[in-house]
Design an enzyme around this catalytic site. Structure first.
Site, PDB file in Angstrom:
ATOM      1  N   ARG A  35       0.821  -1.222   0.000  1.00  0.00           N
ATOM      2  CA  ARG A  35       0.000   0.000   0.000  1.00  0.00           C
ATOM      3  C   ARG A  35       0.856   1.273   0.000  1.00  0.00           C
ATOM      4  O   ARG A  35       0.510   2.259   0.658  1.00  0.00           O
ATOM      5  CB  ARG A  35      -0.933   0.039   1.197  1.00  0.00           C
ATOM      6  N   ARG A  39      -3.718   6.867   0.509  1.00  0.00           N
ATOM      7  CA  ARG A  39      -4.246   8.103   1.121  1.00  0.00           C
ATOM      8  C   ARG A  39      -3.292   8.859   2.019  1.00  0.00           C
ATOM      9  O   ARG A  39      -3.521  10.020   2.319  1.00  0.00           O
ATOM     10  CB  ARG A  39      -5.528   7.790   1.901  1.00  0.00           C
ATOM     11  N   ARG A  48      -6.804  11.101  -6.713  1.00  0.00           N
ATOM     12  CA  ARG A  48      -7.989  10.341  -6.332  1.00  0.00           C
ATOM     13  C   ARG A  48      -9.239  11.219  -6.434  1.00  0.00           C
ATOM     14  O   ARG A  48     -10.278  10.763  -6.911  1.00  0.00           O
ATOM     15  CB  ARG A  48      -7.781   9.840  -4.902  1.00  0.00           C
ATOM     16  N   ASP A  85      -6.746  -3.344  -7.247  1.00  0.00           N
ATOM     17  CA  ASP A  85      -7.243  -3.909  -5.994  1.00  0.00           C
ATOM     18  C   ASP A  85      -7.533  -5.387  -6.205  1.00  0.00           C
ATOM     19  O   ASP A  85      -7.783  -5.821  -7.340  1.00  0.00           O
ATOM     20  CB  ASP A  85      -8.525  -3.193  -5.537  1.00  0.00           C
ATOM     21  N   TYR A 161     -14.795 -11.944   0.511  1.00  0.00           N
ATOM     22  CA  TYR A 161     -15.489 -10.689   0.172  1.00  0.00           C
ATOM     23  C   TYR A 161     -16.691 -10.959  -0.734  1.00  0.00           C
ATOM     24  O   TYR A 161     -17.739 -10.326  -0.611  1.00  0.00           O
ATOM     25  CB  TYR A 161     -14.529  -9.710  -0.514  1.00  0.00           C
TER      26      TYR A 161
HETATM   27  O1  CP3 Z   1       0.025  -1.811  -2.395  1.00  0.00           O
HETATM   28  C1  CP3 Z   1      -0.293  -0.971  -3.274  1.00  0.00           C
HETATM   29  O2  CP3 Z   1       0.112   0.218  -3.240  1.00  0.00           O
HETATM   30  C2  CP3 Z   1      -1.099  -1.450  -4.463  1.00  0.00           C
HETATM   31  C3  CP3 Z   1      -2.508  -1.284  -4.394  1.00  0.00           C
HETATM   32  C4  CP3 Z   1      -3.382  -2.146  -3.508  1.00  0.00           C
HETATM   33  C5  CP3 Z   1      -4.613  -1.664  -3.027  1.00  0.00           C
HETATM   34  N1  CP3 Z   1      -5.259  -2.697  -2.413  1.00  0.00           N
HETATM   35  C6  CP3 Z   1      -5.092  -0.294  -3.195  1.00  0.00           C
HETATM   36  C7  CP3 Z   1      -6.187   0.204  -2.324  1.00  0.00           C
HETATM   37  C8  CP3 Z   1      -3.261  -3.485  -3.101  1.00  0.00           C
HETATM   38  C9  CP3 Z   1      -2.111  -4.456  -3.284  1.00  0.00           C
HETATM   39  C10 CP3 Z   1      -4.463  -3.828  -2.423  1.00  0.00           C
HETATM   40  C11 CP3 Z   1      -4.758  -5.173  -1.881  1.00  0.00           C
HETATM   41  C12 CP3 Z   1      -6.003  -5.389  -1.133  1.00  0.00           C
HETATM   42  N2  CP3 Z   1      -7.221  -4.833  -1.332  1.00  0.00           N
HETATM   43  C13 CP3 Z   1      -6.125  -6.348  -0.102  1.00  0.00           C
HETATM   44  C14 CP3 Z   1      -5.037  -7.294   0.364  1.00  0.00           C
HETATM   45  C15 CP3 Z   1      -4.083  -6.641   1.286  1.00  0.00           C
HETATM   46  C16 CP3 Z   1      -4.679  -6.213   2.597  1.00  0.00           C
HETATM   47  O3  CP3 Z   1      -4.744  -4.984   2.798  1.00  0.00           O
HETATM   48  O4  CP3 Z   1      -5.062  -7.061   3.389  1.00  0.00           O
HETATM   49  C17 CP3 Z   1      -7.453  -6.302   0.364  1.00  0.00           C
HETATM   50  C18 CP3 Z   1      -8.048  -7.134   1.468  1.00  0.00           C
HETATM   51  C19 CP3 Z   1      -8.141  -5.342  -0.433  1.00  0.00           C
HETATM   52  C20 CP3 Z   1      -9.572  -4.953  -0.360  1.00  0.00           C
HETATM   53  C21 CP3 Z   1      -9.762  -3.546   0.008  1.00  0.00           C
HETATM   54  N3  CP3 Z   1      -9.437  -2.473  -0.811  1.00  0.00           N
HETATM   55  C22 CP3 Z   1     -10.325  -3.021   1.193  1.00  0.00           C
HETATM   56  C23 CP3 Z   1     -10.808  -3.861   2.357  1.00  0.00           C
HETATM   57  C24 CP3 Z   1     -10.317  -1.629   1.083  1.00  0.00           C
HETATM   58  C25 CP3 Z   1     -10.923  -0.641   2.047  1.00  0.00           C
HETATM   59  C26 CP3 Z   1     -10.055  -0.346   3.181  1.00  0.00           C
HETATM   60  C27 CP3 Z   1      -9.297   0.897   2.911  1.00  0.00           C
HETATM   61  O5  CP3 Z   1      -8.094   0.944   3.224  1.00  0.00           O
HETATM   62  O6  CP3 Z   1      -9.931   1.868   2.440  1.00  0.00           O
HETATM   63  C28 CP3 Z   1      -9.706  -1.296  -0.164  1.00  0.00           C
HETATM   64  C29 CP3 Z   1      -9.474   0.052  -0.697  1.00  0.00           C
HETATM   65  C30 CP3 Z   1      -8.133   0.385  -1.232  1.00  0.00           C
HETATM   66  N4  CP3 Z   1      -7.330  -0.444  -1.968  1.00  0.00           N
HETATM   67  C31 CP3 Z   1      -7.477   1.643  -1.104  1.00  0.00           C
HETATM   68  C32 CP3 Z   1      -6.259   1.537  -1.786  1.00  0.00           C
HETATM   69  C33 CP3 Z   1      -5.232   2.608  -1.993  1.00  0.00           C
HETATM   70  C34 CP3 Z   1      -8.048   2.872  -0.424  1.00  0.00           C
HETATM   71  C35 CP3 Z   1      -9.024   3.472  -1.396  1.00  0.00           C
HETATM   72  C36 CP3 Z   1      -9.207   4.966  -1.413  1.00  0.00           C
HETATM   73  O7  CP3 Z   1      -8.356   5.699  -1.921  1.00  0.00           O
HETATM   74  O8  CP3 Z   1     -10.297   5.381  -0.955  1.00  0.00           O
END
Ligand code: CP3
Length: 353
Positions: A35, A39, A48, A85, A161
């Site tokens: 990640r 944000r 974004r 994602d 999910y």
């Molecule tokens: O690592 C990186 O920079 C690459 C991008 C990446 C994202 N999600 C971007 C993201 C990667 C590798 C993921 C993986 C992901 N997504 C996982 C596995 C890793 C982990 O965190 O356990 C999971 C379970 C998800 C599902 C997911 N996506 C959730 C549960 C959420 C909401 C929680 C949150 O942090 O908002 C997301 C959203 C998400 N994925 C964001 C980002 C940058 C935030 C979105 C935003 O900008 O509003």
């Protein structure tokens, strides 16, 4: 010793990320953070806001490539990870996926064979093609030394999910389906596994050097469930990729499965394993020498910063001295992270603690 093609071993001499996979020792180790785009970075929040929704950002290659490269420019990480994602796969299968501001993902839950029947695995989905285009653009914007990581979710985690319709603390809906109707649940896992293989192949063809499988909820299953729903689909993905891309290392991230890491590594044949914060350093050190270990700094230490952060970076580097290692967190960066702490972390890793 893993059997990589000679061309890979040669290329790994010029790639910081690939070096540990080929057995070239490196001090300091390569560093990137899960990640790392997100944000906590003001430049991310700006793009974004322009993109609209989170998924719009994922599917707009120009903007997705830009946010992928932002942390590389700021911190000179050794690897970029394509901005997308794990829920792109259910979205591409035709399940409705939305990200609700401040709440997280919401999906129309799949609860029955009939719901399952509506999903269609289309490797040519425009959503997947958009991610491949992002990979191409990022590759074009990266130096030769920097690596590019593609990814997907572990089929078990993605299924939690899809069945729960949202992030659930205990993955109860998916576990109940798996216990009550293993054959039906297997069809869901197979569908996700097959599309994930196509998806990773597409990212590799577009320029990903390494791929990572994020199995964030691997820790919620007992050993027989872990073998069937985590290990088996992961092994299938690894075998399929190895058959046509033997030079692309695969990293697995079975979060919460510290006690089963050695079994996971051996049974899936992953080239690298990402360790969450709960994995003891002794366990990381005891994994087979030819496996690259990644992790496991607590993301909250990066929020705290200061002496606690610096001290733990030193401890981790010392403990991993002499083994194949990639510096990373035990889970993703959280939005509250001060960007300057990330800069301090990277400098600490590069000066050796
Ligand atoms: O690592 C990186 O920079 C690459 C991008 C990446 C994202 N999600 C971007 C993201 C990667 C590798 C993921 C993986 C992901 N997504 C996982 C596995 C890793 C982990 O965190 O356990 C999971 C379970 C998800 C599902 C997911 N996506 C959730 C549960 C959420 C909401 C929680 C949150 O942090 O908002 C997301 C959203 C998400 N994925 C964001 C980002 C940058 C935030 C979105 C935003 O900008 O509003």
């Amino acid at each position: 010793m893993r059997d990589y093609p000679a061309a890979f071993v040669e290329r790994a001499r010029r790639s910081t990320l690939l070096a540990p996979f080929a057995g070239h020792s490196r001090t300091p180790p390569p560093v990137w953070l899960m990640r790392q785009a997100g944000r906590y970075l003001p430049e991310y929040r700006e793009v974004r806001a322009k993109a609209g929704s989170f998924l719009d950002l994922c599917y707009t290659p120009e903007l997705a490539a830009e946010v992928t490269l932002q942390p590389i420019r700021r911190y000179a990480f050794d690897a970029a990870i394509v901005f997308a994602d794990i829920l792109v796969v259910p979205d591409a299968l035709g399940q409705r996926v939305a990200f609700v501001e401040g709440e997280g993902p919401r999906l129309d839950p799949i609860r029955s064979e009939r719901d399952l029947g509506r999903l269609i695995a289309d490797p040519g989905s425009a959503k997947l093609l958009a991610v491949y285009e992002t990979v191409r653009r990022v590759r074009a914007g990266l130096s030769a030394e920097a690596g590019l990581i593609g990814f997907c979710g572990g089929p078990w985690t993605v299924a939690t999910y899809m069945v729960g319709g949202r992030g659930t603390p205990d993955q109860a809906d998916a576990r109940l389906w798996a216990y009550r109707d293993p054959a039906g649940f297997q069809r869901l896992i197979d569908l996700v596994t097959e599309l994930s293989i196509d998806y990773l192949r597409g990212q590799i063809a577009a320029g990903a050097d390494v791929v990572q499988i994020f199995d964030s909820w691997a820790g919620s299953l007992a050993d027989d469930g872990f073998t069937r729903w985590v290990v088996a689909p992961t092994a299938r993905i690894v075998a399929a990729l190895k058959a046509d891309h033997p030079a692309v290392p695969v990293i697995g991230f079975p979060r919460g499965a510290a006690a089963r890491l050695a079994d996971y590594v051996e049974s899936t044949d992953v080239d690298g394993v990402s360790c969450d914060t709960s994995v003891p350093l002794g366990v990381m050190r005891s994994l087979p020498d030819d496996v690259v270990v990644q992790g496991n700094l607590d993301p909250l230490l990066l929020v705290a910063g200061g002496a606690a952060l610096e001290e733990r970076v030193g401890t981790l580097l010392d403990a991993m001295q002499g083994r194949r290692f990639i510096f990373n967190l035990g889970h993703g960066i959280v939005p509250e992270t001060p960007p300057e702490h990330v800069g301090r972390l990277v400098r600490a890793v590069r000066r050796g603690g």
